[in-house]
Design an enzyme around this catalytic site. Structure first.
Site, PDB file in Angstrom:
ATOM      1  N   ASP A  14       0.861  -1.172   0.000  1.00  0.00           N
ATOM      2  CA  ASP A  14       0.000   0.000   0.000  1.00  0.00           C
ATOM      3  C   ASP A  14       0.906   1.233   0.000  1.00  0.00           C
ATOM      4  OD1 ASP A  14      -2.460   1.567   0.532  1.00  0.00           O
ATOM      5  OD2 ASP A  14      -1.528   1.877   2.496  1.00  0.00           O
ATOM      6  N   ASP A  16      -0.303   5.248   0.787  1.00  0.00           N
ATOM      7  CA  ASP A  16      -0.618   6.236   1.809  1.00  0.00           C
ATOM      8  C   ASP A  16      -0.682   5.606   3.194  1.00  0.00           C
ATOM      9  OD1 ASP A  16      -0.713   8.878   1.158  1.00  0.00           O
ATOM     10  OD2 ASP A  16      -2.858   8.976   0.788  1.00  0.00           O
TER      11      ASP A  16
END
Length: 215
Positions: A14, A16
């Site tokens: 991932d 953010d």
């Protein structure tokens, strides 16, 4: 406590909250957006992290305004990079992954990803899955399944690195081994992950996976 090995033929990350700290930007822009659209900002932010903008906006605006509202929030976020930085341990981890199968799987759209990763000085791998690439965002596993397929690796042979409950659920549903970092949520909220650590300074890339210093 002895280090724990996470076997992996590929690493799916991932962005953010996992690789990039954009918390201040997300909060500033969400509050401005919420004021414009008459939405309770605290309620909107409570479960926004790790999810696609359009999916979250759809829970607050009528169907006919979702596209407009999501585009406005994306516009606000893309225009603000103050305080966007790489999180601890990220630069070393990505450098160590060089030449090995890895991918980004993010709920951001591609323009926002490009803005933030440039601000944080992070590289891009060959495989990048963004909001536009999937029909269903996290916690649906579609993004992680697509990344594994494009890398030519079985999902069960992937290490998935996340920071949000929605992302952890997506990784688990994809069948991968999930490593969670407590950079945006407390450990209790990430309990479904296989391993939970403070940040990526605890993680070392080894020949057949990741070595995690727990505790």
């Amino acid at each position: 406590m002895s280090p724990r090995k996470i076997p992996a033929a590929a690493v799916l990350l991932d962005v953010d909250g996992t690789l990039i700290d954009s918390t201040a930007v997300v909060e500033r822009t969400a509050r401005r957006w919420a004021a414009e659209y008459g939405v309770d900002a605290d309620e909107f932010l409570a479960d926004a992290h790790g999810r696609r903008t359009a999916d979250r906006v759809a829970e607050f605006l009528p169907p006919g305004r979702v596209a407009e509202g999501a585009a406005r929030l994306d516009e606000l976020e893309a225009a603000d990079t103050e305080g966007v930085v790489a999180l601890p341990g990220v630069a070393d981890l990505l450098k160590a992954l060089n030449g090995r199968p890895w991918a980004l799987v993010t709920s951001m759209d591609r323009p926002l990803l490009d803005v933030r990763r440039r601000a944080a000085g992070l590289p891009l791998p060959e495989v990048v899955i963004t909001a536009e690439d999937v029909r269903h965002g996290k916690p649906d596993p579609e993004g992680y399944l697509l990344a594994a397929r494009r890398l030519g690796v079985a999902p069960r042979d992937c290490a998935i690195v996340e920071d949000s409950p929605a992302g952890v659920r997506a990784g688990r549903a994809a069948g991968g081994r999930v490593l969670a970092v407590t950079t945006s949520h407390p450990a209790a909220a990430l309990a479904e992950a296989d391993v939970v650590v403070t940040d990526l300074t605890s993680v070392t890339v080894i020949s057949d996976g990741l070595l995690v210093a727990e505790g």
